[in-house]
Design an enzyme around this catalytic site. Structure first.
Site, mmCIF file in Angstrom:
data_model
loop_
_atom_site.group_PDB
_atom_site.id
_atom_site.type_symbol
_atom_site.label_atom_id
_atom_site.label_comp_id
_atom_site.label_asym_id
_atom_site.label_seq_id
_atom_site.Cartn_x
_atom_site.Cartn_y
_atom_site.Cartn_z
ATOM 1 N N HIS A 33 0.827 -1.207 0.000
ATOM 2 C CA HIS A 33 0.000 0.000 0.000
ATOM 3 C C HIS A 33 0.860 1.255 0.000
ATOM 4 O O HIS A 33 2.063 1.200 0.286
ATOM 5 C CB HIS A 33 -0.910 0.018 1.235
ATOM 6 C CG HIS A 33 -2.091 -0.887 1.128
ATOM 7 N ND1 HIS A 33 -2.015 -2.242 1.382
ATOM 8 C CD2 HIS A 33 -3.399 -0.645 0.779
ATOM 9 C CE1 HIS A 33 -3.215 -2.785 1.208
ATOM 10 N NE2 HIS A 33 -4.069 -1.845 0.839
ATOM 11 N N LYS B 16 -0.832 4.853 4.895
ATOM 12 C CA LYS B 16 -1.743 3.924 5.562
ATOM 13 C C LYS B 16 -1.297 3.720 7.005
ATOM 14 O O LYS B 16 -0.118 3.510 7.266
ATOM 15 C CB LYS B 16 -1.737 2.587 4.818
ATOM 16 C CG LYS B 16 -2.810 1.621 5.263
ATOM 17 C CD LYS B 16 -2.893 0.430 4.301
ATOM 18 C CE LYS B 16 -3.935 -0.572 4.768
ATOM 19 N NZ LYS B 16 -5.282 0.023 4.879
#
Lengths: 253, 253, 253, 253
Positions: free
Chosen positions: C137, C141
């Site tokens: 990701h 995050k």
């Protein structure tokens, strides 16, 4: 081990696949290898050894006779040999009608991962705007694309057609010949040949903002053995003819 | 910020690349954006604003005049516009000979990752038996393979030829037309077109028992800006003409 | 278009997902956008506009009231908002019992590719000796691993347990802390954080001689819209509550 | 072939690497295998056979004596055995000072692809905001991460530090223990263990809008042989001690 319920005779035990099968059956705790036949050995050895199951990994010329022998003697058969055309299959179905408790599995591919990858690709293909395949093999391979890639493309194309999915978008106007790959029923298939590789396939599915990739790598013939063992464990409870190992996989969700 | 040594005028500020460059220069702590020119604006605004550097991201028709203006006024220039053929480059070299302290960078590609990937591919190609390229782009692209893939293949092929490396082995006898891709100077290049993708390239190199893969993914135009900034920071210390951002990268090991 | 059978009211039209949904519904030939409500708008606008379907992409605080309103007025609802705990679901089931023809879909994830990838991973996990997950990701995050990766691991682990599959083999004796990742019910999960990425997940399955990889890449919020549209097209024929978009996918083979 | 200039004695010919080296040297057209020594064989056989080069693939206990023998007899040596600590290297340098024409290569890794991948990773690391490593191995490996991954991370970290690159951004606040991997000098390293794999490493580099991936797959011990042959062909023209096969690769661009 002499009480194992699955007593296996391997046919074609002198070949590459067959010798792997011999080792795999010997290593399986719930099976017993009772016979290993090579080219020229009498089929009677199968029954003399008390086999309950036969694995046929021979050659197209002898596979039909081998399987018929098994069915007629009430033995279940797992068959990896090629050469089963429509006529042969029809004759086999007739034999099986006489032996309603016998099961036969004819599988062109025993690699579980490959069978799953094809099934997933066929399922997913209708949900994406674009679909292509890249297959990669060792450079000694004589055909391109691989048979597995062509079959996967056919399955994907059939599912897309059936659900009214438009062909993958493609604005290509100018290409160096071959750049966009082979076209198998509207699916573009690309074949890479690279020293060091064995057999690999990547299915690429794309829609706006996302991609799904399903890749299978086959590094070694050993990858076929779990599928052969799964076949042996299942064939006894599936009377009649099953075509393709996917028939034995639990693919419902 | 008014004491920044790099005082930048962006030409083509109304375009897609140019507007990204305006934002990137504004965000850079060691630079000041002193002018942002759009189509039709007078070049005099560059000098009036006290620019030391020019970024040209305009169109082939105006880039030569823009760069000549910069050089004649002693400004360094970073140029991403295409259209610089041999004749134009020759005229530029003559201008630069008059201004021995001025640097100009003309770069067809500002994505650092892409420039590095091409350089690595060219370096590695001679050490492997097999070499192929798979490039993947959005389906609105009109040419296949991409220009970047063709250039990468040419660089790889040249290095292999120079070191006497044999062509990649390939036993293909039977193929569905196009399966083995486009052949660019002995390197097979495959072009995938998939909705959801932007611009991606994978160089595959293989020898017995091993594979080296160099992949570059371009997700967004933002990827060009670090290269533009690197160009601006370096061009002042590299008088004369440099072609290609790799000339500014430290690729010696 | 005024005769479209699917007349849609989008709730949360001012949000990021909602504004994408407005565009997607407008672009769909078989639907008509009849209302687009923002925070504070009266729900009566839904019925005044003659909507047959509602898309709820609001916030946990208002989603229950919105869906109740839809059900009570006999409208089908597709819900992407989070916050539906057990109690809320129970109250919704009671409402639905009063309206036996109304369908509601509550889906935590509308990316078709992601839903398919999770389903395939859960199906395949029991057929391989080893199973791990790598999720990748953007670096903003805050949680690791991602919720999707944890759920995928749980589904895979449950299937392996149910079929008596042993834990993945692992001879690690000496490790730098964290090297082998997080362990979610026997499945090792690795979280990569990389600038340039959005949301990606790779499920790795291995047995002797083969590997199956199922990868999903989410590049953009646009990837959720095909799932929202599929929900709208299907919800009217599926009375009652459906949880998860996979309930609408044809995953039988 | 008796006129080959490179007359090779393989030491450790009974081991796994050594037996591969025997085959590789025999297959090389520009070399002749003149001796293949196993544990306990007298080193005099090397000189009696007229060797010009020695390949040492033995064990830490005997490698120093073997290489000293080679150097003292004026033979070039290619060494793949581990155990060369600082003291041993110092003694070897002293021996080499007496034999100014002799070359010795000590290489911890002969896989060209792996050596190139490490060099490229070290070069590229400073040009990207984020850098992580995923290594993947067979499940019988006892250490995690692999030594190669740790060394690659160290090289990458050193280059980033030297050029003032900030640590990779990471907003993780909440993690299941181990999710973000092992931290080797600021580089996160993830170790996957999967049946079916051999030795694989993926270096992931990311900046806004782009990703560069450098992956090396080692499928088989055969991958070391091109590096051993390259070492044998080069060591004669590189007097003194060279550490690491990258010293022989042409990595300047």
């Amino acid at each position: 081990m002499s009480n194992a319920e699955i007593r296996v005779a391997v046919l074609g035990a002198g070949g590459r696949m067959g010798s792997e099968a011999v080792k795999a059956v010997q290593a399986a705790e719930d099976m017993e290898l009772v016979a290993a036949l090579r080219r020229g050995d009498s089929l009677d050895r199968i029954t003399e050894a008390g086999a309950t199951h036969v694995v046929d990994l021979t050659v197209p010329d002898s596979t039909e006779e081998n399987v018929r022998f098994a069915v007629q003697h009430g033995l279940h058969a797992v068959v990896g040999t090629t050469g089963w055309d429509g006529e042969r299959l029809q004759r086999l179905e007739q034999e099986l009608a006489q032996q309603p408790e016998v099961g036969v599995l004819i599988a062109p591919n025993f690699a579980l991962g490959s069978v799953l990858a094809s099934a997933f690709a066929a399922t997913a293909a209708r949900y994406f705007e674009s679909a292509e395949i890249v297959e990669l093999h060792h450079p000694n391979k004589v055909d391109a694309p691989s048979g597995t890639a062509v079959r996967t493309a056919e399955l994907m194309a059939a599912s897309r057609r059936e659900h009214g999915v438009a062909p993958s978008p493609d604005a290509t106007e100018k290409q160096i010949e071959g750049a966009r790959g082979a076209v198998v029923e509207d699916i573009h298939v690309h074949a890479v040949r690279l020293r060091g590789l064995v057999a690999h396939q990547e299915v690429l599915l794309g829609s706006a903002g996302e991609q799904l990739t399903i890749r299978h790598d086959s590094f070694d013939r050993a990858s076929f053995m779990p599928g052969v063992l799964l076949g042996l464990r299942t064939v006894g409870s599936r009377p009649g003819l099953t075509h393709g190992l996917d028939g034995y996989l639990d693919l419902g969700f």
